[in-house]
Design a protein around this motif. Structure first.
Motif, PDB file in Angstrom:
ATOM      1  N   ASP A 274     -10.061  -4.035  -3.759  1.00 21.96           N
ATOM      2  CA  ASP A 274      -9.779  -4.766  -2.512  1.00 21.96           C
ATOM      3  C   ASP A 274      -8.475  -4.290  -1.876  1.00 21.96           C
ATOM      4  O   ASP A 274      -8.389  -4.090  -0.665  1.00 21.96           O
ATOM      5  CB  ASP A 274      -9.682  -6.280  -2.783  1.00 21.96           C
ATOM      6  CG  ASP A 274     -11.054  -6.871  -3.136  1.00 21.96           C
ATOM      7  OD1 ASP A 274     -12.070  -6.215  -2.818  1.00 21.96           O
ATOM      8  OD2 ASP A 274     -11.088  -7.965  -3.738  1.00 21.96           O
ATOM      9  N   GLU A 275      -7.476  -4.090  -2.723  1.00 17.69           N
ATOM     10  CA  GLU A 275      -6.164  -3.639  -2.230  1.00 17.69           C
ATOM     11  C   GLU A 275      -6.286  -2.287  -1.522  1.00 17.69           C
ATOM     12  O   GLU A 275      -5.765  -2.088  -0.418  1.00 17.69           O
ATOM     13  CB  GLU A 275      -5.198  -3.548  -3.419  1.00 17.69           C
ATOM     14  CG  GLU A 275      -3.789  -3.167  -3.052  1.00 17.69           C
ATOM     15  CD  GLU A 275      -2.886  -3.022  -4.291  1.00 17.69           C
ATOM     16  OE1 GLU A 275      -3.179  -3.635  -5.345  1.00 17.69           O
ATOM     17  OE2 GLU A 275      -1.892  -2.285  -4.201  1.00 17.69           O
ATOM     18  N   VAL A 276      -7.011  -1.374  -2.169  1.00 16.38           N
ATOM     19  CA  VAL A 276      -7.156  -0.039  -1.579  1.00 16.38           C
ATOM     20  C   VAL A 276      -7.978  -0.106  -0.298  1.00 16.38           C
ATOM     21  O   VAL A 276      -7.646   0.538   0.706  1.00 16.38           O
ATOM     22  CB  VAL A 276      -7.800   0.937  -2.597  1.00 16.38           C
ATOM     23  CG1 VAL A 276      -8.031   2.302  -1.963  1.00 16.38           C
ATOM     24  CG2 VAL A 276      -6.925   1.080  -3.831  1.00 16.38           C
ATOM     25  N   MET A 277      -9.031  -0.912  -0.320  1.00 20.58           N
ATOM     26  CA  MET A 277      -9.876  -1.030   0.871  1.00 20.58           C
ATOM     27  C   MET A 277      -9.074  -1.599   2.045  1.00 20.58           C
ATOM     28  O   MET A 277      -9.211  -1.150   3.176  1.00 20.58           O
ATOM     29  CB  MET A 277     -11.092  -1.912   0.582  1.00 20.58           C
ATOM     30  CG  MET A 277     -12.126  -1.298  -0.362  1.00 20.58           C
ATOM     31  SD  MET A 277     -12.911   0.202   0.288  1.00 20.58           S
ATOM     32  CE  MET A 277     -12.055   1.461  -0.643  1.00 20.58           C
ATOM     33  N   ASP A 278      -8.228  -2.567   1.745  1.00 21.91           N
ATOM     34  CA  ASP A 278      -7.400  -3.159   2.808  1.00 21.91           C
ATOM     35  C   ASP A 278      -6.466  -2.106   3.413  1.00 21.91           C
ATOM     36  O   ASP A 278      -6.256  -2.072   4.619  1.00 21.91           O
ATOM     37  CB  ASP A 278      -6.579  -4.333   2.270  1.00 21.91           C
ATOM     38  CG  ASP A 278      -7.462  -5.554   2.000  1.00 21.91           C
ATOM     39  OD1 ASP A 278      -8.615  -5.568   2.492  1.00 21.91           O
ATOM     40  OD2 ASP A 278      -7.010  -6.473   1.283  1.00 21.91           O
ATOM     41  N   GLU A 279      -5.924  -1.262   2.548  1.00 20.72           N
ATOM     42  CA  GLU A 279      -5.031  -0.211   3.054  1.00 20.72           C
ATOM     43  C   GLU A 279      -5.757   0.745   3.987  1.00 20.72           C
ATOM     44  O   GLU A 279      -5.165   1.315   4.892  1.00 20.72           O
ATOM     45  CB  GLU A 279      -4.464   0.599   1.878  1.00 20.72           C
ATOM     46  CG  GLU A 279      -3.397  -0.113   1.099  1.00 20.72           C
ATOM     47  CD  GLU A 279      -3.030   0.619  -0.185  1.00 20.72           C
ATOM     48  OE1 GLU A 279      -2.298   0.044  -0.995  1.00 20.72           O
ATOM     49  OE2 GLU A 279      -3.495   1.761  -0.385  1.00 20.72           O
ATOM     50  N   LEU A 280      -7.019   0.928   3.726  1.00 23.24           N
ATOM     51  CA  LEU A 280      -7.785   1.927   4.494  1.00 23.24           C
ATOM     52  C   LEU A 280      -8.490   1.340   5.705  1.00 23.24           C
ATOM     53  O   LEU A 280      -9.116   2.067   6.471  1.00 23.24           O
ATOM     54  CB  LEU A 280      -8.823   2.592   3.575  1.00 23.24           C
ATOM     55  CG  LEU A 280      -8.268   3.412   2.410  1.00 23.24           C
ATOM     56  CD1 LEU A 280      -9.356   3.705   1.394  1.00 23.24           C
ATOM     57  CD2 LEU A 280      -7.650   4.707   2.910  1.00 23.24           C
ATOM     58  N   SER A 281      -8.420   0.011   5.862  1.00 25.51           N
ATOM     59  CA  SER A 281      -9.173  -0.578   6.971  1.00 25.51           C
ATOM     60  C   SER A 281      -8.272  -0.855   8.166  1.00 25.51           C
ATOM     61  O   SER A 281      -7.061  -0.763   8.086  1.00 25.51           O
ATOM     62  CB  SER A 281      -9.874  -1.847   6.524  1.00 25.51           C
ATOM     63  OG  SER A 281      -8.918  -2.764   6.079  1.00 25.51           O
TER      64      SER A 281
END
Lengths: 611, 350
Positions: B343-350
């Protein structure tokens, strides 16, 4: 769906145009390009970013193309609508290739007006502006590219708030760099508003098409897949366009896979060459690690001998080939689906390999995990086939799902199982009738656990043998194992529109093909069915697709029609139904190229005329 | 016990400290030529592993391709073994060591496998300091392809059918010293006593121990004019030291007379003693080692013994700051980060 209409004829074109930015390599243009791309993305407009860069570190020309498409088309578009010339050396050439009616943004010293009177011109005094907003002479060349972002913002209505937030994200943690770029961004936007009256049709408006989406390169997506797939040993040798995959992986692993004492639950090793990188995988996979390397075509060529060892000694490991244009050193920074054949049949003698082929980042994330599982389930090398376009370009993708299932480690005998079996087992014995034997992992503490691993002829008991019957039965079992894999590898994605004509393809041609099919249907009133192959061996669904169509065009990014060759070789009865649509100039496929070739070929073949 | 290798010295019912008999360290019957130097080394490896009470399940045997690389089949059948690809044993051994750092590696290679096709991998392996005994069974010729020179053949050495080698040899010991290997020895397959002691010390050493063992090829390189024949080596061998091995479990095994001997700690609690013969050679001096090797080449002397030794250094898994447990068996709870991470990585990429 890009229209070639000029501004005057159409009026306003919203959220459907491409911006082509020409800069010099190493001039910091990547930050500007990414800020622009991200801001569009944050405004909810579907985007893609394709980087066309030289095999060089500093000075040579580089281009970045951002495509905004309200309809969600993210393939490369051949003709650009907006061209930003930040590189004086290529400016003349850049504008010469512009389509009629294109928007040209350039330094006002270049005097391009008379060269293309059929285009919309926005000369900008970039040198003057940068002097006015960046007092430090030495820093100007690092910031000058941010000016065109401001110009675009004002001309096309790209929200300044989103640009600022994108800048913050792009330069996260580097406050000095943010402070340096921000004035340039705002200053050029304000200047444009005051000095450049709007003469073109292109506008950006907020949409809501990017809910649940991310922007990511395929290499980063694959790296994440490997981490969540439980990779433990990673080896690599730097080669474009694969290097960033293991660099991302190293970064993610060091961030998220340290134990409570800060120790690594993994190993990442930069080997001395690709032979060593794959040799380490042979050792690591044999000794029980879930292991991985990434490379590109030249590396695959070097790895061939050990790939054959992996196949024959039945050792699990995963190799990702991020393909580039070959043969030889070729075009190291351009794309190609050029290694299809060399992956499927890598190494000497009778060999066949499992190849998984994702088409976009989310699938890269998922198939990377699958690859680790399948390698261990089938005790064999497994390839992931990407290309530069997927690996290094920026893709809009759906957010990745957390893996629902545990990992699969295949048929591994434990100490306890060996005890129950009284220590009687054969490393290469086909116990289950699927061609997949059982293995033990070095370190298993049972006197009968050990076996002798070799690339020479062996019996089911792993003893040395040169006997014809032993050799043949082992090769037959390996063939059976490959047959079993057909039921395990991902099936193709088939889309049917009730047509007798099909397109068959794999990987990164998908976006251009989807767009082409839309154009064929709506503009040319031609229906086509689609079969996107996701793996080798070809599953029965691939055969069925060809069986159920009169004509199938195999679309791929190479000269020789490698996917078509492989399908013809594996299922000879299908060969007469296959024709090639090929694209091999190093650039990603565009919808236009597919439509053009398809219509030409259909004109001949479709009317019953032989080729 | 292996057929062509020497009969075990210990009576068949005798056991070592972990209750294993010598036959538990045996392999299958050697298929090398009768009298091959390699079989002598195989026999000494069995002795040393038995004497040290190595647990066979904790040892892996690695090799490349060639006569020497076949020999892991002839000892310690209870150990996993990997006869890999010509010249690539170092990388395969490296991978295995990363997967399971608790395994002791015995690598067997030949002069062609290491000094010709595998020289690049050898060089880079030396930089990694795996916990490994790396043996080159050096006879100066390719056996399996019938007698061509390898890169360790001496200049002027004669091939069986008369050709003379005109190129300079690669001295693998000098290379290993230069590359920072902390345990470098040159031995002679015919010198049983020295081999037995040196092999035990090498196996006990924590880190890479490199052993260049001159092992004459009785079929293709045992004639007059060869500098790697049994008679030539016997005539030209000059032993540097008397090597003693003091196991960790029995430190009183060997009494040391002060001033006469050097004592080297091997990293596992055991020690090696070196009693200099002739001039007092100091094997802890890397530069001196290189000088001595160069001089001995000029004097056409074959020096045997410990060429260079140093305190054991961090091994590759230590350099990489890896967890102590084998990576191969880490549970999924360790190797798959939680959903919050994704989730953390996805948030960074969104």
């Amino acid at each position: 769906m890009g229209t070639a209409a000029t501004a005057d004829a159409v009026g306003t074109i919203v959220n459907d145009f491409s911006i082509h930015v020409a800069t010099a390599n190493g001039s910091g243009s990547q930050t500007s390009n990414m800020v622009l791309l991200r801001a569009l993305f944050q405004m909810g407009v579907p985007v893609s970013g394709k980087n066309l860069f030289p095999s060089n570190i500093q000075g040579l020309p580089t281009w970045f193309t951002i495509r905004a498409s309200k309809d969600g088309w993210i393939a490369r578009k051949e003709e650009s609508d907006v061209i930003v010339c930040m590189n004086a050396e290529t400016a003349e050439e850049d504008v010469a290739t512009a389509r009629k009616g294109a928007v040209l943004i350039y330094d006002d010293s270049l005097r391009l007006q008379e060269k293309r009177p059929d285009c919309v011109h926005y000369p900008v005094p970039f040198k003057k502006l940068i002097a006015e907003c960046c007092p430090d002479l030495k820093l100007r060349k690092l910031v000058i590219n941010m000016l065109y972002v401001g110009v675009c913002s004002a001309l096309f209505g790209i929200d300044m708030g989103e640009l600022k937030s994108a800048l913050g994200k792009q330069l996260a943690g580097k406050q000095k760099a943010i402070d340096l770029n921000l004035p340039a961004l705002e200053y050029s936007a304000n200047w444009t508003k005051e000095h450049l009256p709007k003469k073109d049709a292109f506008r950006v408006e907020r949409m809501n098409a990017n809910e649940g989406k991310i922007i990511i390169e395929g290499n980063a997506a694959t790296a994440l897949g490997l981490m969540f797939g439980g990779v433990t040993v990673v080896t690599w040798y730097p080669i474009t366009p694969s290097s960033s995959l293991c660099e991302y992986l190293d970064e993610y692993l060091n961030r998220f896979r340290l134990d409570k004492d800060g120790k690594r639950t993994f190993a990442v090793v930069q080997a001395e060459d690709e032979i060593s990188a794959v040799g380490m995988l042979a050792g690591a996979g044999w000794a029980g690690a879930r292991c991985f390397t990434s490379t590109s075509g030249p590396g695959i060529s070097l790895m061939n001998e050990i790939i054959g060892l992996g196949y024959f000694a039945e050792i699990p490991f995963v190799i990702c080939d991020v393909a580039r244009t070959g043969p030889s050193t070729g075009l190291p920074t351009r794309t190609m689906q050029g290694d299809i054949y060399s992956l499927m049949y890598a190494s000497h003698g009778d060999t066949k390999h499992i190849v998984l082929i994702p088409s976009e980042p989310k699938e890269s994330f998922e198939l990377a995990q699958e690859a680790l599982d399948i390698a261990e389930e089938f005790q064999t090398p497994v390839f992931l086939m990407l290309d530069l376009d997927l690996g290094m370009n920026y893709w809009m993708a759906k957010r990745f799902d957390y893996p629902a299932a545990p990992i699969h480690r295949g048929k591994v005998l434990t100490k306890e199982q060996l005890q129950e079996m009284g220590g009687k087992w054969g490393r290469y014995q086909d116990v289950d009738g699927d061609g997949v034997p059982y293995r033990t992992i070095p370190g298993t503490e049972h006197p009968a656990a050990a076996y002798f691993t070799r690339g020479t002829g062996h019996t089911a008991q792993a003893t040395y043998s040169e006997k014809p019957e032993h050799w043949k039965s082992n090769m037959d079992r390996l063939a059976k194992k490959f047959e079993s894999a057909k039921k395990r590898v991902p099936k193709p994605v088939v889309t049917s529109d009730g047509s007798k004509v099909g397109l068959l393809f794999c990987g990164t041609t998908t976006e251009a093909i989807n767009e082409a099919v839309h154009e064929l249907k709506h503009k040319h009133k031609v229906k086509v069915d689609l079969c996107r192959v996701r793996a080798f061996p070809f599953t029965s669904e691939v055969e069925d697709f060809v069986d159920h169509h009169e004509r199938v065009y195999v679309v791929e990014l190479n000269r020789d029609g490698q996917l078509r060759m492989a399908l013809s070789a594996e299922v000879p009865r299908l060969a007469h139904k296959l024709r090639s649509i090929l694209h091999y100039d190093g650039m990603p496929l565009s919808a236009g190229a597919v439509v053009k070739q398809f219509r030409e070929l259909e004109g001949a073949w479709g009317k019953g005329t032989p080729e | 016990m292996a057929g062509a290798t020497e009969a075990p010295e210990a009576p068949s019912n005798q056991v070592n400290r972990i209750g294993l008999q010598k036959k538990d360290y045996a392999g299958s019957k050697s298929t090398l030529c009768i009298g091959c130097g390699h079989d002598l080394i195989t026999a000494r490896l069995i002795d040393a592993a038995y004497d040290l009470s190595l647990k066979p399940e904790n040892v892996i045997k690695m090799s490349g391709i060639g006569c020497s690389s076949k020999t892991p089949a002839y000892f310690m059948s209870r150990s996993f073994s990997f006869n890999s690809v010509h010249g690539r044993m170092p990388s395969v051994a490296t991978g295995a060591s990363l997967a399971n750092r608790s395994l002791k590696i015995i690598g067997v290679s030949g002069d062609g496998d290491t000094a010709n096709i595998g020289i690049g991998q050898f060089v880079h392996l030396m930089r990694r300091n795996l916990d490994m005994v790396y043996i080159v069974e050096n006879n100066g010729v390719y056996g399996l392809t019938k007698g061509q020179f390898s890169a360790t053949a001496d200049k002027g050495s004669k091939q069986k059918y008369g050709n003379v080698n005109f190129m300079s040899p690669i001295d693998l010991c000098a290379l290993a010293v230069e590359l920072g290997c902390n345990f470098v020895a040159r031995l002679f397959a015919g010198n049983t006593k020295m081999m037995r002691q040196a092999l035990q010390a090498a196996m006990a050493f924590k880190g890479t121990a490199f052993l260049d063992i001159i092992s004459p090829c009785v079929t293709f390189n045992n004639h007059a004019g060869s500098t790697k024949s049994f008679p030539y080596v016997k005539d030209h061998e000059t032993a540097l030291q008397d090597i003693g091995f003091v196991p960790a479990y029995d430190p009183t095994y060997h009494e040391m007379a002060a001033g006469e001997e050097r004592e080297v700690k091997l990293g596992d609690g055991s020690k090696m003693t070196l009693k200099a013969l002739g001039n007092d050679y100091n094997p802890t001096d890397r530069v001196g080692a290189l000088k001595m090797l160069a001089e001995s080449r000029e004097q056409q002397k074959l020096l045997t013994g410990i060429i260079c030794v140093a305190e054991s250094q961090p091994t590759f898994p230590q350099m990489l700051n890896m967890v102590h447990e084998p990576l191969s068996t880490l549970p999924l709870s360790v190797t798959r980060p939680g959903k919050a991470v994704l989730d953390e990585v996805m948030d960074e990429l969104s």
